[in-house]
Design an enzyme around this catalytic site. Sequence first.
Site, PDB file in Angstrom:
ATOM      1  N   ARG A   1       3.646  21.383  29.846  1.00 49.18           N
ATOM      2  CA  ARG A   1       5.023  21.863  29.983  1.00 49.18           C
ATOM      3  C   ARG A   1       5.692  21.914  28.603  1.00 49.18           C
ATOM      4  O   ARG A   1       6.825  21.505  28.441  1.00 49.18           O
ATOM      5  CB  ARG A   1       5.828  20.974  30.936  1.00 49.18           C
ATOM      6  CG  ARG A   1       6.987  21.691  31.610  1.00 49.18           C
ATOM      7  CD  ARG A   1       7.950  20.714  32.274  1.00 49.18           C
ATOM      8  NE  ARG A   1       8.913  21.413  33.102  1.00 49.18           N
ATOM      9  CZ  ARG A   1      10.100  20.932  33.447  1.00 49.18           C
ATOM     10  NH1 ARG A   1      10.475  19.746  33.046  1.00 49.18           N
ATOM     11  NH2 ARG A   1      10.918  21.620  34.207  1.00 49.18           N
TER      12      ARG A   1
ATOM     13  N   ASP B   1      18.459  18.719  34.494  1.00 50.22           N
ATOM     14  CA  ASP B   1      17.979  19.152  33.178  1.00 50.22           C
ATOM     15  C   ASP B   1      18.894  20.226  32.548  1.00 50.22           C
ATOM     16  O   ASP B   1      19.553  20.979  33.267  1.00 50.22           O
ATOM     17  CB  ASP B   1      16.574  19.748  33.400  1.00 50.22           C
ATOM     18  CG  ASP B   1      15.733  19.747  32.160  1.00 50.22           C
ATOM     19  OD1 ASP B   1      16.288  19.556  31.076  1.00 50.22           O
ATOM     20  OD2 ASP B   1      14.514  19.944  32.289  1.00 50.22           O
TER      21      ASP B   1
ATOM     22  N   ASP C   1       8.708  17.082  44.243  1.00 47.78           N
ATOM     23  CA  ASP C   1       9.420  18.310  43.896  1.00 47.78           C
ATOM     24  C   ASP C   1       9.343  19.309  45.038  1.00 47.78           C
ATOM     25  O   ASP C   1      10.100  20.283  45.071  1.00 47.78           O
ATOM     26  CB  ASP C   1       8.796  18.947  42.642  1.00 47.78           C
ATOM     27  CG  ASP C   1       9.433  18.408  41.369  1.00 47.78           C
ATOM     28  OD1 ASP C   1      10.395  17.633  41.479  1.00 47.78           O
ATOM     29  OD2 ASP C   1       8.963  18.763  40.281  1.00 47.78           O
TER      30      ASP C   1
ATOM     31  N   ASP D   1      13.155  10.944  34.495  1.00 49.93           N
ATOM     32  CA  ASP D   1      12.021  11.818  34.813  1.00 49.93           C
ATOM     33  C   ASP D   1      10.871  11.583  33.831  1.00 49.93           C
ATOM     34  O   ASP D   1      11.062  11.020  32.740  1.00 49.93           O
ATOM     35  CB  ASP D   1      12.513  13.278  34.727  1.00 49.93           C
ATOM     36  CG  ASP D   1      11.691  14.231  35.574  1.00 49.93           C
ATOM     37  OD1 ASP D   1      10.601  13.855  36.032  1.00 49.93           O
ATOM     38  OD2 ASP D   1      12.150  15.389  35.759  1.00 49.93           O
TER      39      ASP D   1
HETATM   40  C1  DGJ Z   1      11.001  17.586  37.479  1.00 51.46           C
HETATM   41  C2  DGJ Z   1      11.826  16.941  38.557  1.00 51.46           C
HETATM   42  O1  DGJ Z   1      11.022  16.449  39.565  1.00 51.46           O
HETATM   43  C3  DGJ Z   1      12.839  17.963  39.058  1.00 51.46           C
HETATM   44  O2  DGJ Z   1      13.560  17.439  40.132  1.00 51.46           O
HETATM   45  C4  DGJ Z   1      13.727  18.341  37.920  1.00 51.46           C
HETATM   46  O3  DGJ Z   1      14.459  17.221  37.511  1.00 51.46           O
HETATM   47  C5  DGJ Z   1      12.907  18.888  36.765  1.00 51.46           C
HETATM   48  N1  DGJ Z   1      11.854  17.991  36.400  1.00 51.46           N
HETATM   49  C6  DGJ Z   1      13.775  19.161  35.575  1.00 51.46           C
HETATM   50  O4  DGJ Z   1      13.057  19.551  34.489  1.00 51.46           O
END
Ligand code: DGJ
Length: 722
Positions: free
Chosen positions: A435, A359, A540, A470
């Site tokens: 978010r 990102d 994550d 994503d």
């Molecule tokens: C959520 C993803 O799971 C992370 O690995 C990362 O790419 C973030 N978003 C970036 O905003």
Amino acid sequence: MRPLILCAFLLAPAFGADPIRFLAEKKVFVLDAGPNTIAFGLNERSEIQPLYFGQRLWRDQDLPAAHALREWASFDRTSTITPQEYPGYGAGLFVEPGIKVTLQNGVRDTVLKYVSHVIKGDVLEIKAKDQGYDLQVSLFYHVYPQGIVEKHTVITNKTPNVLTLESAQSGTLHLPPGEGYRLTYLYGRWAGETQMVHEPINPGVKVLESRRGNTSQQSNPWFAIDGPAPVSETNGAVWFGALGWSGNWRIAIEQTSHQQVRVTGGLNTFDFAHTLKPGESLETPPFYLGFTDQGFGEASRALHRFQREYILPGGLTSKARPILYNSWEATTFNVNEQGQTELAKKAASLGVERFVMDDGWFGARNDDHAGLGDWTVNPKKFPNGLKGLIANVKALGMDFGIWVEPEMVNPNSDLYRAHPDWAMHFPDRPRSEARNQLILNMARDDVKEHIFAVLDKLVSENDIAFLKWDMNRNVSEPGWPEVAPSEQKKMWLQYTRNVYEIIDRLRQKHPGLEIESCSGGGGRIDMGILRRVDQVWTSDNTDALDRLKIQEGYTQAYTPKAMMAWVTDVPNFNGRSTPLAFRFLVAMQGSLGIGNNLNHWKDEDFALAKKMVAYYKQVRNTVQTGKLYRLASPRDPSGFQSSQYVAEDGKQSVVFATLHSQQYGRPVPTLHLQGLDEKAVYKVTVLNGRTLELSGASLMHRGLDLNLTGDYAATSVLIERI
Ligand code: DGJ
């Protein structure tokens, strides 16, 4: 001998015969899927009635004809107690229907009867129709050698008027009537996906589902049912299934008061109303179902093999997953050409093969408040566009990947200012941000075309080998004001179809492009997305200890080949610090990635990581395409976990073992390996330790004693056939 063989063949048509047969006299369909047989018949009412789903049968003669069950009481008519492959809601049906329809004239009664069938090799289509009006349902069955049958339906409105589907399921699974079965499923949350739950199946309905617009982290579309006798990783009857759908899905597990255990899977009925004009059809997503009598381990291996061969793009010819570096945890939104190049140099020195910038590279994206939707390179961060960084990465011998989140928009973006109506909303109602972002209505054709064009431009103009796709929030205010109210609920279905279409078109136009499915971690992992992406971001949560449980749940359903696992810095999510070697040996149980801030590493970290990367390259084919045996569960209170992978050709096997914490002096249990050749002799090399020669029989029966002591200890053993 010859006449005897012929005679045996005549008596036993199942082996070597066509995989799908219709026994006309008995009106029974027999489907052989590798080690399994599935059978159903037409009863006296021409309903399609399940007869069997289990281990392969070798004599078609053994299968009974289908007979409807007698009415039990006026409260339980024959229509509801006779099992049906795909019952319509009608004629007093009180179990989960396959389909529920409302006609324009208000009729809400569907009774499906067999009309005809077509067998083409390993695919069967049964055409059924309502007993009165012209609603046609084609039931498709596709059998696969891994013991799996794929079921889906195509529902066609042949009536002269519009009708509305209120439930459209893909298919059912019926177990032998009885009690004492146990359900296993995967639940979770952000940073805690694919947690395993076992629970007894009791009378009533248990619903696994997503209403969130994507597959979801909260529940994954996979289930297993075992029993009634006790079942383990290595032994016992397990029926299992998974839906290939990344939108709202539903799997209902039901035990009726007549001890029928039935599973119905397909599109979620919540907020579902799908109109079909005359001549229109709806195709339901695939529901993959299987059986094994060799426990949970074999159930997973069947799914893994099946996914590698038939689901993942490229099938068996697809290459091993490259070891990637991802910048997210190191630099978050603070990316620029110089900083990313520095990281790339360090990653390349470890033997990393793909550099992925996450990102922060586009629009006004300096944090998560702005920029989503504006997929143009930020000129301050990248004065040479992406080309400068990509050239540097390629000169280091790696290919380049980049993060995108195409379905989203920040209200603070040029895209939103230009097209506020593109965000999902109801008129005159607040739009809930998550978010700081809104979700685009991907069901709209103009939005779909825009997103395709943006991504196509990005990968056409730059040498991009890989997209991390994503999706960081779920759907709220699921409105579609541009279409008639009666059509608006189609959004749920069309959204997912359009996401699939964009990915399919991109891949077609850019054949070398690889894609990872990410949704804030594992929010979009299912067999629908796996048909079109090469790998998934598992979670994550990169804490190694938490990952062990996430990975255990994940591998119940999905192949380790697609399971991305990064080594990252500590302390991580929950403040826990584990040694670098432990983190590597956990991540190496899937597809290895590295997400550390390499600028903070010491020489010894680089030295260890280089060795680990080299070791992973030595074993990765076995990990990614071999057979997985889960030897010890991370849920075991001992804190000892182990998994073993055996290459398809049997020449190599690798064992990983981790120990959370040791009670002083308490040895870890002897590891009994699996899947080896008893008679073969193997060279056994313990990572950083001794090498010895042992037979398969010894490794499997006498076992291996690993000298793991202390906290967060980990090791690996390489086993090579001599
Ligand atoms: C959520 C993803 O799971 C992370 O690995 C990362 O790419 C973030 N978003 C970036 O905003």
